[in-house]
Design an enzyme around this catalytic site. Structure first.
Site, PDB file in Angstrom:
ATOM      1  N   THR A 151      33.608  36.716  32.714  1.00 55.68           N
ATOM      2  CA  THR A 151      33.947  37.941  33.446  1.00 55.68           C
ATOM      3  C   THR A 151      34.075  37.653  34.926  1.00 55.68           C
ATOM      4  O   THR A 151      33.442  36.729  35.445  1.00 55.68           O
ATOM      5  CB  THR A 151      32.858  39.007  33.267  1.00 55.68           C
ATOM      6  OG1 THR A 151      31.680  38.622  33.992  1.00 55.68           O
ATOM      7  CG2 THR A 151      32.505  39.205  31.805  1.00 55.68           C
ATOM      8  N   ASP A 152      34.890  38.439  35.609  1.00 60.35           N
ATOM      9  CA  ASP A 152      34.815  38.433  37.063  1.00 60.35           C
ATOM     10  C   ASP A 152      33.433  38.963  37.444  1.00 60.35           C
ATOM     11  O   ASP A 152      32.795  39.710  36.684  1.00 60.35           O
ATOM     12  CB  ASP A 152      35.914  39.298  37.664  1.00 60.35           C
ATOM     13  CG  ASP A 152      36.296  38.846  39.063  1.00 60.35           C
ATOM     14  OD1 ASP A 152      35.488  38.146  39.702  1.00 60.35           O
ATOM     15  OD2 ASP A 152      37.396  39.198  39.531  1.00 60.35           O
ATOM     16  N   CYS A 153      32.971  38.587  38.629  1.00 60.55           N
ATOM     17  CA  CYS A 153      31.568  38.837  38.972  1.00 60.55           C
ATOM     18  C   CYS A 153      31.290  40.329  39.145  1.00 60.55           C
ATOM     19  O   CYS A 153      31.844  40.969  40.050  1.00 60.55           O
ATOM     20  CB  CYS A 153      31.195  38.070  40.223  1.00 60.55           C
ATOM     21  SG  CYS A 153      31.277  36.282  39.980  1.00 60.55           S
TER      22      CYS A 153
END
Length: 667
Positions: A151-153
């Site tokens: 995932t993106d952060c």
């Protein structure tokens, strides 16, 4: 500051530069899906390397490093109006998904990238990192992606708090894991995944599959191999070496695009005794020459502070003075990047200096105060008082003015640009940007760059909102669909030399008439092995020589003109649903050619080059009819007609389309 072993990299960024206002345009290769797909392929293969000695499949062979293509999918809005990437739902129809947004990621998967990162935004109602159609059905099943998915952060937190798509972190963890997410950049899995498993929302088998995918990447990276004797400090010490600097210079040089050059104002003669005025907010730039996500170029700080040292970076003014006698060069800022107050006096001083000088180099543009992650633009014109400065200088200096643009997203200059003598687009050239700019200005390098994104007129931002993801809505977007008149088109890029191109027939003879009435023909189930071949010549007069990139487009042939009156061309259907203007299908570089030297360039056409997704048939279709093939190099282009006499359903007959290679003859 290092994180982990430094073997996996969350790059490349292969989102589409679909709108000039997006703050992260500086990170991506351009607006075209074919160009971005080729960039994706080259980046992944160069980063990961290949294991030439391995007899195993490419999905299990050794990795030098791990690439991770991001952000999947349709991540091209940061913060605009009431929307941010943390709550934005990108609504995209099937044509735009398949013809545009999905293509670079499909190429990334074909290139066996180790990882893919899902994005903050939602796609058609479901957050990207909890979207089973996007991640499981398309990425895993249709494309057979076996790498890790991260995932993106903070993206999983957005599933609950931004998109209101789940009730809590437990449900979010289950949604993401069941959609095949392996790694969470954030703490949502730490809070909710165990509980989701205990409640039966996620099976142990699903978690084990995820573990196996991650472990497989670790094995391929050699993390379980015996310790090596190699000293990684040697590689670290090579950072910033002369070889690295030369590579950075080549990249900066190749990215500079010559947009305008009236009366051959450029290149400047370094030996000519002319006074130069270097004016504009970027005249003394150092950090402003960098985009986002850069390291500390001059001195790493032990405390990890990101306020980097740029004292070793050469400014444009310094580079110009290094090549030109310093006593012939004077400079003034005129105004800063975006300030609106207290600069009128400085503009008047700059105007006076411009009037008194033989040549004016006007360095304008953007910086990270105008565009970056979390920051989109609302206008594409120059910010602050820069338009006033530009107009004032052009009023007195006119065609002795050279405008140099430093920017990521494209900039709209307006009709006043016609008053300038020359215009360069230099992007964010990085650590040796000033050297590259000066080398082009004084003719040590003959420009080769082409615009990777359309430069729209300023009115574009009032015709279509950034939140509209469609490419075929309203005035349209990108060179494929934009219906207006761009200030500078995608693929535009001049040279100091003239370039001559000619079609070549099978016997190798040159053809002067490029608009023959009899078109090359593609027929379904008919094997055609001929090629599209051209002769390219550097016709001078500028030395040193140069290389160029030839672009190959197709576009629908929409009517019969007088010279085709005797032909039987049938226009390709270009209805309102598609209304495609052109499609880039290939590009080929020449070698370095001196004046008078020529080279043969070859293109090969495939059925898929002419295919567009059709939702009615749920497949990519090649439409029968007449097309124009357009080859473009510098300010020269040539056109050939192409007739496709049968339709082809690519999805239903994919094996056949892979085998057949169709091309045209030059005759």
């Amino acid at each position: 500051m290092a994180i982990g072993d430094g073997l996996t990299y969350w790059s490349p960024t292969i989102n589409m530069q679909r709108d000039p206002r997006w703050g992260r345009n500086q990170e991506v290769p351009g607006e075209d899906p074919y160009l971005t797909s080729q960039y994706s392929k080259a980046f992944v293969e160069a980063l990961q390397g290949t294991d030439a000695d391995s007899s195993s499949s490419s999905s299990s062979s050794r990795l030098r490093l791990g690439a991770c293509c991001k952000h999947f999918l349709a991540n091209s809005l940061e913060h605009w109006g009431n929307y941010s990437r943390h709550n934005f739902d990108a609504q995209i129809d099937q044509e735009d998904l398949h013809n545009y947004y999905l293509l670079p990621f499909e190429e990334c998967v074909k290139s066996k990238a180790a990882g893919v990162m899902c994005s903050y935004n939602a796609v058609n109602g479901a957050p990207a990192c909890a979207n089973p159609w996007l991640l499981q059905q398309v990425l895993r099943e249709k494309w057979n992606f076996t790498g890790y998915l991260v995932t993106d952060c903070g993206a999983l937190s957005d599933v609950v708090r931004g998109h209101n798509f789940a009730t809590d972190d437990t449900q979010t963890s289950a949604m993401a894991k069941n959609a095949s997410v392996d790694v969470n950049c954030g703490n949502t899995f730490g809070v909710g995944l165990l509980k989701a498993h205990n409640e039966g929302q996620v099976t142990g088998a699903t978690i084990n599959e995820s573990f196996e995918r991650m472990a497989r990447i670790q094995f391929r990276l050699g993390l379980f191999d015996s310790p090596k004797k190699d000293n990684p400090q040697e590689d670290i010490a090579s950072i910033g070496s002369p070889q690295h600097r030369q590579l950075a210079l080549e990249a900066a040089l190749q990215s500079i695009v010559l947009l305008q050059n009236k009366n051959n104002l450029l290149p400047l003669d370094v030996n000519e005794k002319k006074s130069l005025a270097v004016i504009g907010p970027h005249f003394n730039a150092t950090k402003g020459l960098f985009g986002n996500y850069h390291g500390s170029p001059c001195k790493c700080r032990s405390d990890g502070n990101m306020d980097d040292d740029f004292s070793c970076i050469e400014t444009p003014l310094q580079a110009i003075k290094r090549m030109k006698s310093p006593d012939q060069v004077k400079s003034l800022m005129g105004c800063d990047i975006a300030g609106k107050d207290g600069s009128n006096t400085d503009i008047e001083r700059a105007k006076k200096l411009a009037q008194e000088s033989d040549i004016v180099i006007l360095l304008l543009g953007l910086d990270q105060s105008q565009e970056k992650e979390e920051l989109d633009r609302y206008e594409t014109t120059l910010p602050g008082l820069q338009p006033n400065l530009m107009e004032s200088i052009l009023d007195v200096a006119g065609e002795k003015t050279i405008i140099v643009l430093i920017h990521g997203g494209s900039v709209s200059l307006g009709d006043i640009r016609s008053k300038a003598g020359a215009i360069l687009s230099a992007g964010y050239g990085g650590e040796v940007a000033s050297d590259a700019i000066a080398s082009v200005l004084f003719g040590y390098y003959n420009p080769t760059g082409k615009l990777a994104a359309t430069m729209y007129p300023s009115s574009f931002v009032h015709e279509i909102p950034l939140t509209e993801m469609g490419l075929r809505v309203g005035v349209g977007r990108t060179h494929m669909y934009y219906q207006g008149n761009p200030e500078y088109a995608f693929g535009h890029g001049l040279s100091y030399s003239k370039w001559k191109i000619d079609w070549i027939d099978d016997s190798g003879s040159y053809v002067e008439d490029s608009n023959q009435n009899t078109p090359p023909t593609l027929k379904l189930h008919e094997s055609i092995s001929t090629r599209l071949q051209l002769s390219v010549q550097n016709a001078g007069p500028h030395t040193p020589g140069s290389s160029q990139t030839l672009l190959l487009f197709w576009r629908p042939f929409n009517g019969i003109n007088e010279e085709d009156a005797s032909s039987d061309f049938i226009p390709v259907d270009r209805n309102e649903k598609r209304k495609i203007r052109q499609k880039l299908i290939d590009f080929q570089p020449t070698s370095f050619l001196d004046i008078g030297q020529s080279e043969t360039i070859e293109f090969e056409l495939n059925w898929k080059d002419f295919a567009l997704w059709d939702s009615t048939n749920n497949a990519s279709l090649v439409s029968p009819g007449s097309y124009e093939l357009v080859v473009q190099v510098a300010d020269t282009h040539m056109i050939r007609r192409l007739e496709v006499v049968s339709s082809l359903n690519i999805q239903e007959d994919d094996a056949f389309s892979q085998q057949l290679r169709h091309s045209t003859t030059l005759s």
